[in-house]
Design a protein around this motif. Structure first.
Motif, PDB file in Angstrom:
ATOM      1  N   ALA A 113     -32.495  18.070  -4.799  1.00 33.57           N
ATOM      2  CA  ALA A 113     -32.007  18.893  -5.903  1.00 33.57           C
ATOM      3  C   ALA A 113     -30.541  19.259  -5.671  1.00 33.57           C
ATOM      4  CB  ALA A 113     -32.856  20.154  -6.045  1.00 33.57           C
ATOM      5  N   LYS A 114     -30.204  19.547  -4.412  1.00 29.95           N
ATOM      6  CA  LYS A 114     -28.816  19.884  -4.087  1.00 29.95           C
ATOM      7  C   LYS A 114     -27.888  18.708  -4.392  1.00 29.95           C
ATOM      8  CE  LYS A 114     -25.925  20.812  -0.128  1.00 29.95           C
ATOM      9  NZ  LYS A 114     -25.863  20.858   1.308  1.00 29.95           N
ATOM     10  N   PHE A 115     -28.296  17.499  -3.981  1.00 30.94           N
ATOM     11  CA  PHE A 115     -27.469  16.327  -4.253  1.00 30.94           C
ATOM     12  C   PHE A 115     -27.450  15.980  -5.733  1.00 30.94           C
ATOM     13  CE2 PHE A 115     -27.981  15.376   0.340  1.00 30.94           C
ATOM     14  CZ  PHE A 115     -26.634  15.339   0.644  1.00 30.94           C
ATOM     15  N   ALA A 116     -28.533  16.230  -6.437  1.00 33.73           N
ATOM     16  CA  ALA A 116     -28.577  15.939  -7.866  1.00 33.73           C
ATOM     17  C   ALA A 116     -27.652  16.872  -8.634  1.00 33.73           C
ATOM     18  CB  ALA A 116     -30.001  16.059  -8.393  1.00 33.73           C
ATOM     19  N   SER A 117     -27.503  18.109  -8.159  1.00 39.80           N
ATOM     20  CA  SER A 117     -26.649  19.062  -8.863  1.00 39.80           C
ATOM     21  C   SER A 117     -25.192  18.944  -8.424  1.00 39.80           C
ATOM     22  CB  SER A 117     -27.149  20.491  -8.620  1.00 39.80           C
ATOM     23  OG  SER A 117     -26.960  20.831  -7.255  1.00 39.80           O
ATOM     24  N   ALA A 118     -24.895  18.095  -7.463  1.00 40.69           N
ATOM     25  CA  ALA A 118     -23.510  17.907  -7.011  1.00 40.69           C
ATOM     26  C   ALA A 118     -22.686  17.301  -8.145  1.00 40.69           C
ATOM     27  CB  ALA A 118     -23.473  16.994  -5.796  1.00 40.69           C
ATOM     28  N   PRO A 119     -21.380  17.630  -8.194  1.00 42.17           N
ATOM     29  CA  PRO A 119     -20.550  17.084  -9.279  1.00 42.17           C
ATOM     30  C   PRO A 119     -20.407  15.566  -9.156  1.00 42.17           C
ATOM     31  CG  PRO A 119     -19.230  18.377  -7.739  1.00 42.17           C
ATOM     32  CD  PRO A 119     -20.650  18.513  -7.315  1.00 42.17           C
ATOM     33  N   LYS A 120     -20.405  14.917 -10.299  1.00 44.04           N
ATOM     34  CA  LYS A 120     -20.299  13.452 -10.349  1.00 44.04           C
ATOM     35  C   LYS A 120     -18.825  13.035 -10.272  1.00 44.04           C
ATOM     36  CE  LYS A 120     -24.683  13.086 -11.233  1.00 44.04           C
ATOM     37  NZ  LYS A 120     -25.297  13.897 -10.213  1.00 44.04           N
ATOM     38  N   PRO A 121     -18.549  11.790  -9.905  1.00 39.52           N
ATOM     39  CA  PRO A 121     -17.155  11.324  -9.834  1.00 39.52           C
ATOM     40  C   PRO A 121     -16.430  11.395 -11.169  1.00 39.52           C
ATOM     41  CG  PRO A 121     -18.605   9.777  -8.711  1.00 39.52           C
ATOM     42  CD  PRO A 121     -19.479  10.800  -9.374  1.00 39.52           C
ATOM     43  N   SER A 122     -17.157  11.353 -12.265  1.00 42.97           N
ATOM     44  CA  SER A 122     -16.516  11.413 -13.587  1.00 42.97           C
ATOM     45  C   SER A 122     -16.252  12.855 -14.022  1.00 42.97           C
ATOM     46  CB  SER A 122     -17.394  10.703 -14.619  1.00 42.97           C
ATOM     47  OG  SER A 122     -18.652  11.339 -14.700  1.00 42.97           O
ATOM     48  N   ASP A 123     -16.658  13.824 -13.258  1.00 40.81           N
ATOM     49  CA  ASP A 123     -16.459  15.238 -13.576  1.00 40.81           C
ATOM     50  C   ASP A 123     -14.958  15.559 -13.536  1.00 40.81           C
ATOM     51  OD1 ASP A 123     -17.245  17.841 -14.151  1.00 40.81           O
ATOM     52  OD2 ASP A 123     -17.239  18.395 -12.030  1.00 40.81           O
ATOM     53  N   PRO A 124     -14.415  16.294 -14.501  1.00 36.74           N
ATOM     54  CA  PRO A 124     -12.975  16.595 -14.520  1.00 36.74           C
ATOM     55  C   PRO A 124     -12.487  17.313 -13.255  1.00 36.74           C
ATOM     56  CG  PRO A 124     -13.959  17.207 -16.608  1.00 36.74           C
ATOM     57  CD  PRO A 124     -15.081  16.811 -15.700  1.00 36.74           C
ATOM     58  N   ALA A 125     -13.292  18.201 -12.707  1.00 40.62           N
ATOM     59  CA  ALA A 125     -12.886  18.911 -11.482  1.00 40.62           C
ATOM     60  C   ALA A 125     -12.756  17.918 -10.328  1.00 40.62           C
ATOM     61  CB  ALA A 125     -13.896  20.001 -11.137  1.00 40.62           C
ATOM     62  N   MET A 126     -13.684  16.982 -10.251  1.00 38.27           N
ATOM     63  CA  MET A 126     -13.621  15.973  -9.186  1.00 38.27           C
ATOM     64  C   MET A 126     -12.398  15.069  -9.386  1.00 38.27           C
ATOM     65  SD  MET A 126     -15.959  16.519  -7.036  1.00 38.27           S
ATOM     66  CE  MET A 126     -16.063  15.006  -6.128  1.00 38.27           C
ATOM     67  N   GLN A 127     -12.105  14.720 -10.639  1.00 39.44           N
ATOM     68  CA  GLN A 127     -10.938  13.883 -10.906  1.00 39.44           C
ATOM     69  C   GLN A 127      -9.646  14.619 -10.538  1.00 39.44           C
ATOM     70  OE1 GLN A 127     -11.378  12.669 -14.980  1.00 39.44           O
ATOM     71  NE2 GLN A 127     -12.863  11.071 -14.487  1.00 39.44           N
ATOM     72  N   GLU A 128      -9.605  15.945 -10.811  1.00 39.01           N
ATOM     73  CA  GLU A 128      -8.434  16.727 -10.421  1.00 39.01           C
ATOM     74  C   GLU A 128      -8.272  16.732  -8.907  1.00 39.01           C
ATOM     75  OE1 GLU A 128      -8.114  20.720 -11.871  1.00 39.01           O
ATOM     76  OE2 GLU A 128      -8.715  20.121 -13.892  1.00 39.01           O
ATOM     77  N   ARG A 129      -9.369  16.940  -8.186  1.00 32.45           N
ATOM     78  CA  ARG A 129      -9.298  16.957  -6.723  1.00 32.45           C
ATOM     79  C   ARG A 129      -8.852  15.595  -6.183  1.00 32.45           C
ATOM     80  NH1 ARG A 129     -14.726  19.228  -4.422  1.00 32.45           N
ATOM     81  NH2 ARG A 129     -13.613  18.854  -2.467  1.00 32.45           N
ATOM     82  N   ARG A 130      -9.373  14.515  -6.778  1.00 37.20           N
ATOM     83  CA  ARG A 130      -8.982  13.172  -6.341  1.00 37.20           C
ATOM     84  C   ARG A 130      -7.489  12.947  -6.604  1.00 37.20           C
ATOM     85  NH1 ARG A 130     -12.108   9.907  -9.315  1.00 37.20           N
ATOM     86  NH2 ARG A 130     -13.813  10.013  -7.844  1.00 37.20           N
ATOM     87  N   ALA A 131      -7.020  13.366  -7.789  1.00 39.28           N
ATOM     88  CA  ALA A 131      -5.602  13.210  -8.128  1.00 39.28           C
ATOM     89  C   ALA A 131      -4.727  14.019  -7.165  1.00 39.28           C
ATOM     90  CB  ALA A 131      -5.347  13.642  -9.564  1.00 39.28           C
ATOM     91  N   ALA A 132      -5.179  15.226  -6.806  1.00 40.37           N
ATOM     92  CA  ALA A 132      -4.415  16.053  -5.865  1.00 40.37           C
ATOM     93  C   ALA A 132      -4.350  15.367  -4.500  1.00 40.37           C
ATOM     94  CB  ALA A 132      -5.045  17.435  -5.747  1.00 40.37           C
ATOM     95  N   ARG A 133      -5.469  14.821  -4.047  1.00 41.10           N
ATOM     96  CA  ARG A 133      -5.481  14.115  -2.753  1.00 41.10           C
ATOM     97  C   ARG A 133      -4.569  12.896  -2.796  1.00 41.10           C
ATOM     98  NH1 ARG A 133     -11.204  15.169  -2.728  1.00 41.10           N
ATOM     99  NH2 ARG A 133     -11.534  13.091  -3.558  1.00 41.10           N
ATOM    100  N   GLU A 134      -4.603  12.153  -3.906  1.00 41.87           N
ATOM    101  CA  GLU A 134      -3.735  10.982  -4.030  1.00 41.87           C
ATOM    102  C   GLU A 134      -2.262  11.389  -4.046  1.00 41.87           C
ATOM    103  OE1 GLU A 134      -5.171   8.967  -7.485  1.00 41.87           O
ATOM    104  OE2 GLU A 134      -6.931   8.165  -6.445  1.00 41.87           O
ATOM    105  N   ALA A 135      -1.932  12.510  -4.686  1.00 39.49           N
ATOM    106  CA  ALA A 135      -0.548  12.997  -4.697  1.00 39.49           C
ATOM    107  C   ALA A 135      -0.108  13.377  -3.283  1.00 39.49           C
ATOM    108  CB  ALA A 135      -0.416  14.196  -5.637  1.00 39.49           C
ATOM    109  N   ILE A 136      -1.006  14.021  -2.542  1.00 36.39           N
ATOM    110  CA  ILE A 136      -0.687  14.391  -1.158  1.00 36.39           C
ATOM    111  C   ILE A 136      -0.453  13.139  -0.319  1.00 36.39           C
ATOM    112  CG2 ILE A 136      -1.669  15.389   0.946  1.00 36.39           C
ATOM    113  CD1 ILE A 136      -3.012  17.503  -0.876  1.00 36.39           C
ATOM    114  N   VAL A 137      -1.302  12.131  -0.499  1.00 36.68           N
ATOM    115  CA  VAL A 137      -1.150  10.878   0.252  1.00 36.68           C
ATOM    116  C   VAL A 137       0.173  10.200  -0.105  1.00 36.68           C
ATOM    117  CG1 VAL A 137      -2.085   8.544   0.489  1.00 36.68           C
ATOM    118  CG2 VAL A 137      -3.602  10.502   0.627  1.00 36.68           C
TER     119      VAL A 137
END
Length: 126
Positions: free
Chosen positions: A25-49
């Motif tokens: 249930a915990k993993f099912a409720s985890a945010p998906k890669p298509s989630d806007p918050a996850m995309q923002e975090r990925r974009a922030a990590r890519e900017a840092i890199v």
């Protein structure tokens, strides 16, 4: 003697199944890669890199420029040292040539003086 809170096999099995269910249930409720918050975090990590890579490239360029400058200075110092050594060698050679020419001139003067004395002696004998 049995412990009062000693779990039976069925209770342990039920607890393990509940734990598995909660984990799923915990993993099912985890945010998906298509989630806007996850995309923002990925974009922030890519900017840092990207920023890190830019800093690394700038640092490497500075190191290369510094090493090139050091090599150029070393080459200039080497050329100056070689020119100095060449000038010293030429000066030594000029001094040796001067000494040789003086020795030759002195030898010629001695020979001329000897020849003059010989000619004078011969002239007196005649």
């Amino acid at each position: 003697m049995r412990h009062p809170n000693d779990n039976s096999f069925a209770e342990r099995r039920k607890a393990a199944a509940d734990a598995r269910r909660e984990l799923l249930a915990k993993f099912a409720s985890a945010p998906k890669p298509s989630d806007p918050a996850m995309q923002e975090r990925r974009a922030a990590r890519e900017a840092i890199v990207a920023a890190r890579e830019a800093r690394r490239a700038e640092r490497d360029a500075l190191k290369a420029a510094e090493s090139e400058r050091i090599l150029m200075e070393a080459a200039a110092l080497t050329a100056a040292a070689e020119a100095h050594e060449k000038a010293e060698a030429e000066a030594r050679q000029a001094e040796i040539n001067d000494r040789i020419s003086r020795v030759v001139a002195d030898e010629a003067a001695r020979k001329a003086e000897r020849d003059r004395r010989y000619a004078a002696r011969k002239a007196r004998q005649r």
